[in-house]
Design a protein around this motif. Structure first.
Motif, PDB file in Angstrom:
ATOM      1  N   GLY A   1     160.348 -14.152   5.511  1.00 49.10           N
ATOM      2  CA  GLY A   1     159.082 -13.483   5.793  1.00 49.10           C
ATOM      3  C   GLY A   1     158.024 -13.823   4.759  1.00 49.10           C
ATOM      4  N   MET A   2     157.109 -12.896   4.555  1.00 47.97           N
ATOM      5  CA  MET A   2     155.981 -13.121   3.647  1.00 47.97           C
ATOM      6  C   MET A   2     156.402 -13.459   2.211  1.00 47.97           C
ATOM      7  SD  MET A   2     153.244 -13.278   5.318  1.00 47.97           S
ATOM      8  CE  MET A   2     152.148 -13.336   3.915  1.00 47.97           C
ATOM      9  N   PRO A   3     157.415 -12.799   1.641  1.00 54.93           N
ATOM     10  CA  PRO A   3     157.817 -13.192   0.281  1.00 54.93           C
ATOM     11  C   PRO A   3     158.288 -14.652   0.198  1.00 54.93           C
ATOM     12  CG  PRO A   3     158.601 -10.989   0.731  1.00 54.93           C
ATOM     13  CD  PRO A   3     158.071 -11.548   2.033  1.00 54.93           C
ATOM     14  N   THR A   4     158.898 -15.158   1.258  1.00 54.00           N
ATOM     15  CA  THR A   4     159.308 -16.570   1.269  1.00 54.00           C
ATOM     16  C   THR A   4     158.077 -17.466   1.215  1.00 54.00           C
ATOM     17  OG1 THR A   4     161.238 -16.027   2.615  1.00 54.00           O
ATOM     18  CG2 THR A   4     160.600 -18.336   2.534  1.00 54.00           C
ATOM     19  N   ILE A   5     157.086 -17.143   2.015  1.00 51.05           N
ATOM     20  CA  ILE A   5     155.855 -17.948   2.047  1.00 51.05           C
ATOM     21  C   ILE A   5     155.162 -17.915   0.693  1.00 51.05           C
ATOM     22  CG2 ILE A   5     153.555 -18.108   3.087  1.00 51.05           C
ATOM     23  CD1 ILE A   5     154.928 -16.978   5.695  1.00 51.05           C
ATOM     24  N   MET A   6     155.066 -16.735   0.096  1.00 54.60           N
ATOM     25  CA  MET A   6     154.429 -16.601  -1.216  1.00 54.60           C
ATOM     26  C   MET A   6     155.186 -17.408  -2.267  1.00 54.60           C
ATOM     27  SD  MET A   6     152.035 -15.307  -3.162  1.00 54.60           S
ATOM     28  CE  MET A   6     151.307 -14.049  -2.141  1.00 54.60           C
ATOM     29  N   THR A   7     156.510 -17.348  -2.249  1.00 54.38           N
ATOM     30  CA  THR A   7     157.313 -18.092  -3.219  1.00 54.38           C
ATOM     31  C   THR A   7     157.136 -19.592  -3.026  1.00 54.38           C
ATOM     32  OG1 THR A   7     158.911 -16.276  -3.275  1.00 54.38           O
ATOM     33  CG2 THR A   7     159.635 -18.387  -4.169  1.00 54.38           C
ATOM     34  N   LYS A   8     157.111 -20.049  -1.772  1.00 56.88           N
ATOM     35  CA  LYS A   8     156.886 -21.477  -1.506  1.00 56.88           C
ATOM     36  C   LYS A   8     155.531 -21.930  -2.029  1.00 56.88           C
ATOM     37  CE  LYS A   8     159.723 -22.243   2.603  1.00 56.88           C
ATOM     38  NZ  LYS A   8     159.731 -22.770   3.965  1.00 56.88           N
ATOM     39  N   GLU A   9     154.506 -21.098  -1.846  1.00 54.13           N
ATOM     40  CA  GLU A   9     153.171 -21.437  -2.336  1.00 54.13           C
ATOM     41  C   GLU A   9     153.160 -21.561  -3.860  1.00 54.13           C
ATOM     42  OE1 GLU A   9     150.616 -18.414  -0.710  1.00 54.13           O
ATOM     43  OE2 GLU A   9     150.605 -19.337   1.288  1.00 54.13           O
TER      44      GLU A   9
ATOM     45  N   CYS B   1     154.898 -24.717  -4.917  1.00 56.42           N
ATOM     46  CA  CYS B   1     154.021 -25.862  -4.661  1.00 56.42           C
ATOM     47  C   CYS B   1     152.948 -25.970  -5.749  1.00 56.42           C
ATOM     48  CB  CYS B   1     153.397 -25.727  -3.274  1.00 56.42           C
ATOM     49  SG  CYS B   1     152.364 -27.124  -2.816  1.00 56.42           S
ATOM     50  N   GLU B   2     152.332 -24.840  -6.101  1.00 56.72           N
ATOM     51  CA  GLU B   2     151.299 -24.841  -7.140  1.00 56.72           C
ATOM     52  C   GLU B   2     151.860 -25.331  -8.473  1.00 56.72           C
ATOM     53  OE1 GLU B   2     148.563 -21.434  -7.583  1.00 56.72           O
ATOM     54  OE2 GLU B   2     149.362 -20.753  -5.645  1.00 56.72           O
ATOM     55  N   ALA B   3     153.119 -25.005  -8.755  1.00 51.47           N
ATOM     56  CA  ALA B   3     153.754 -25.421 -10.012  1.00 51.47           C
ATOM     57  C   ALA B   3     154.274 -26.855  -9.951  1.00 51.47           C
ATOM     58  CB  ALA B   3     154.895 -24.473 -10.362  1.00 51.47           C
ATOM     59  N   GLY B   4     154.292 -27.443  -8.750  1.00 55.75           N
ATOM     60  CA  GLY B   4     154.799 -28.797  -8.592  1.00 55.75           C
ATOM     61  C   GLY B   4     156.301 -28.861  -8.428  1.00 55.75           C
ATOM     62  N   TYR B   5     156.930 -27.742  -8.063  1.00 55.86           N
ATOM     63  CA  TYR B   5     158.373 -27.693  -7.865  1.00 55.86           C
ATOM     64  C   TYR B   5     158.701 -27.934  -6.396  1.00 55.86           C
ATOM     65  CZ  TYR B   5     158.296 -25.049 -12.300  1.00 55.86           C
ATOM     66  OH  TYR B   5     158.097 -24.629 -13.581  1.00 55.86           O
ATOM     67  N   ILE B   6     159.834 -28.578  -6.174  1.00 53.87           N
ATOM     68  CA  ILE B   6     160.326 -28.820  -4.821  1.00 53.87           C
ATOM     69  C   ILE B   6     161.758 -28.303  -4.758  1.00 53.87           C
ATOM     70  CG2 ILE B   6     160.912 -30.571  -3.104  1.00 53.87           C
ATOM     71  CD1 ILE B   6     158.783 -32.365  -4.471  1.00 53.87           C
ATOM     72  N   LYS B   7     162.056 -27.493  -3.754  1.00 51.65           N
ATOM     73  CA  LYS B   7     163.424 -27.005  -3.581  1.00 51.65           C
ATOM     74  C   LYS B   7     164.305 -28.164  -3.131  1.00 51.65           C
ATOM     75  CE  LYS B   7     165.325 -24.622  -0.076  1.00 51.65           C
ATOM     76  NZ  LYS B   7     165.553 -23.616   0.923  1.00 51.65           N
ATOM     77  N   ALA B   8     165.455 -28.289  -3.743  1.00 49.32           N
ATOM     78  CA  ALA B   8     166.381 -29.364  -3.394  1.00 49.32           C
ATOM     79  C   ALA B   8     166.852 -29.217  -1.954  1.00 49.32           C
ATOM     80  CB  ALA B   8     167.573 -29.346  -4.346  1.00 49.32           C
ATOM     81  N   ASP B   9     166.998 -30.325  -1.263  1.00 45.59           N
ATOM     82  CA  ASP B   9     167.425 -30.318   0.133  1.00 45.59           C
ATOM     83  C   ASP B   9     168.802 -29.699   0.325  1.00 45.59           C
ATOM     84  OD1 ASP B   9     165.092 -31.521   0.942  1.00 45.59           O
ATOM     85  OD2 ASP B   9     165.917 -33.556   0.883  1.00 45.59           O
ATOM     86  N   PHE B  10     169.663 -29.807  -0.696  1.00 46.58           N
ATOM     87  CA  PHE B  10     171.027 -29.298  -0.548  1.00 46.58           C
ATOM     88  C   PHE B  10     171.117 -27.777  -0.718  1.00 46.58           C
ATOM     89  CE2 PHE B  10     170.550 -30.594  -4.958  1.00 46.58           C
ATOM     90  CZ  PHE B  10     170.956 -29.468  -5.645  1.00 46.58           C
TER      91      PHE B  10
END
Length: 193
Positions: free
Chosen positions: A95-103, A106-115
């Motif tokens: 939900g919304m917390p997931t979207i906020m965390t992804k944003e 992204c702002e920090a330049g981090y990418i969640k690992a595919d695994f």
């Protein structure tokens, strides 16, 4: 001030490991090191009561602690505890917390690992992300994560651990987490207001 940021990052890292799949197994030595440091230099009154019991459990019964984590957070039946912040916001995951965390990632330049198959707003991920943001000097992004994702929803996650009939170690962990969140709220009010 920098040592306080480093100490906070270390505690977030430990909490991230405790709530991340297989974190207890993989990070037990670093978890113990930080818990011992907190026990020697407590950040809140009464915290040593919890850290000392956590240390004893991890030293003497690490496999049982790892099993408890698996049963509580990974087996979706019985006394299952959902570790998604979205669950405590929307009563559903992603939900919304997931979207906020992804944003914020992204702002920090981090990418969640595919695994990594869990959502970005899982407690272990969010708490570990907090450590990374602090370590990398993203203080404002950490404040945003805390105020918009952690603080509003972590209470439900903590309560679920307190109310679980199967939580033993993780009731101690929830107490530690609750005291740390209270400390963080005070930190933001005092230092970053």
């Amino acid at each position: 001030m920098e040592s306080l940021v480093g100490a906070r990052a270390s505690i977030y890292s430990v909490l991230g490991s405790l709530y991340r799949n297989e974190g207890v197994e993989k990070d037990s030595e670093s978890i113990l090191t930080v818990l011992r440091a907190v026990s020697e230099s407590p950040f809140a009154e009464g915290i040593t009561e919890y850290t000392d019991r956590m240390i004893t459990a991890l030293q003497d019964h690490k496999d049982e602690v790892a099993r408890e984590a698996h049963v509580l957070f990974n087996l979706p039946f019985g006394d299952f505890i959902n570790s998604s912040m979205s669950y405590y916001h929307d009563q559903r995951e992603l939900g919304m917390p997931t979207i906020m965390t992804k944003e914020i990632m992204c702002e920090a330049g981090y990418i969640k690992a595919d695994f990594v198959s869990v959502g970005e707003d899982e407690a272990g991920i969010v708490l570990g992300l907090s450590a990374s943001l602090l370590n990398d000097g993203h203080i404002e992004l950490h404040k945003k994560l805390f105020q918009n994702v952690i603080e509003p929803y972590i209470g439900g996650f903590i309560d679920a651990q307190f109310n679980s009939g199967r939580a033993d170690f993780y009731q101690e962990c929830a107490s530690f987490l609750a005291l740390f969140i209270a400390f963080e709220k005070s930190y933001f009010e005092f230092y970053l207001s």
